[in-house]
Design a protein around this motif. Structure first.
Motif, short mmCIF file in Angstrom:
data_model
loop_
_atom_site.label_atom_id
_atom_site.label_comp_id
_atom_site.label_asym_id
_atom_site.label_seq_id
_atom_site.Cartn_x
_atom_site.Cartn_y
_atom_site.Cartn_z
N GLN A 57 0.84 -1.22 0.00
CA GLN A 57 0.00 0.00 0.00
C GLN A 57 0.87 1.25 0.00
O GLN A 57 2.08 1.18 0.16
CB GLN A 57 -0.94 -0.02 1.22
N GLY A 86 -4.72 2.99 6.01
CA GLY A 86 -3.33 2.95 5.55
C GLY A 86 -2.37 3.34 6.66
O GLY A 86 -2.42 2.80 7.76
N SER A 87 -1.52 4.32 6.39
CA SER A 87 -0.56 4.79 7.40
C SER A 87 -1.24 5.57 8.52
O SER A 87 -0.68 5.75 9.59
CB SER A 87 0.44 5.73 6.73
N GLU A 105 -9.72 -0.12 7.95
CA GLU A 105 -8.59 -0.63 7.17
C GLU A 105 -8.69 -2.16 7.11
O GLU A 105 -8.96 -2.80 8.12
CB GLU A 105 -7.27 -0.20 7.84
N ARG A 106 -8.46 -2.73 5.92
CA ARG A 106 -8.57 -4.20 5.83
C ARG A 106 -7.30 -4.94 6.24
O ARG A 106 -7.34 -6.12 6.53
CB ARG A 106 -9.06 -4.63 4.43
N LEU A 110 -1.46 -2.69 9.26
CA LEU A 110 -1.49 -1.24 9.03
C LEU A 110 -2.37 -0.56 10.06
O LEU A 110 -2.01 0.50 10.60
CB LEU A 110 -2.00 -0.94 7.62
N GLY A 131 -11.53 -4.15 8.90
CA GLY A 131 -12.69 -4.72 8.22
C GLY A 131 -12.74 -4.29 6.77
O GLY A 131 -11.83 -3.62 6.28
#
Ligand code: SAH
Length: 216
Positions: A57, A86-87, A105-106, A110, A131
């Motif tokens: 990512q 993400g970050s 976030e999946r 991360l 999720g």
């Protein structure tokens, strides 16, 4: 050159590139982007470029973060949903400009790293969930604002259904798979208005949680 000077230079560049929203610029001034990139890329943290963050990512280009944040028309009383933590950088910028941010976030790795950053920076108004963001966050819906930071092929209807009337949603979509652009949707009493804002490249919005092969 120390980080503060680099940061000021980046903010000046964003202004030159047309970012004029002072709320957005000052939120970006308050968030140390160097803490959101891997050690190896710290030197480049204040360059106006996207950088890798692990799990395949990227942290978005500051210019895109600034423009998408400005387009979201935030305010201190608003409840916001972000898909694609993400970050955590975009989330940290948003958190300075809204009441509460819910971010999904999946990739668990991360999400855990982003949460640690929010804690270290004392950003207490961000809630993170691991999720599939395509399902939104039904327990907290409706939202005043929704921002998606991964690119979909169509507007996810579930997310749109979680947007309050008068609400704004910003997301990158790839119409017909070729052209990638960021669009703004506005839910009105009569339906949904749509405008194209800019061209931008994003990692894809993926369904479900990562498999073992993809990595957590
Ligand atoms: N806002 C981030 C940008 C991250 S890139 C930042 O400032 O760093 C987009 C992120 O969306 C990736 O971390 C990716 O794992 C995540 N993502 C992709 N599809 C998703 C989905 N369906 N649900 C939640 N997160 C998703």
């Amino acid at each position: 050159m120390n980080g503060d000077i680099r940061k000021i230079r980046l903010l000046m560049e964003l202004r030159r590139q047309g970012v004029s929203d002072t709320g957005v610029l000052s939120a970006m001034e308050r968030v140390p982007r160097e803490l959101f990139v891997p050690e190896a890329f710290r030197d480049q943290a204040y360059e106006n470029i996207a950088l890798p963050i692990g799990a395949g990512q990227t942290i978005s280009q500051p210019q895109i973060v600034a423009e998408m944040t400005a387009a979201l028309e935030l305010g201190p009383r608003l409840k916001v949903l972000e898909v694609g933590t993400g970050s955590g950088y975009q989330a940290a910028v948003l958190a300075h400009l809204c009441r509460r941010l819910y971010s999904i976030e999946r990739h668990r790795t991360l999400a855990v790293e982003a949460e640690a950053r929010f804690k270290a920076l004392r950003l207490g108004n961000i809630v993170v969930q691991v999720g599939d963001g395509g399902e939104g966050w039904p327990a907290q819906a409706p939202f005043d604002r929704i921002i998606v930071t991964a690119q979909a092929e169509m507007v996810p209807e579930v997310l749109l259904s979680q947007l309050r009337e008068g609400g704004v949603m910003i997301l990158p979509i790839s119409d017909s798979g070729r052209e990638q652009k960021v669009v703004r949707l506005r839910r009105t009493a009569d339906g949904v208005e749509r405008e194209s804002l800019m061209q931008a490249r994003f990692v894809p919005l993926l369904d479900g949680l990562p498999s073992e092969a993809e990595g957590k």
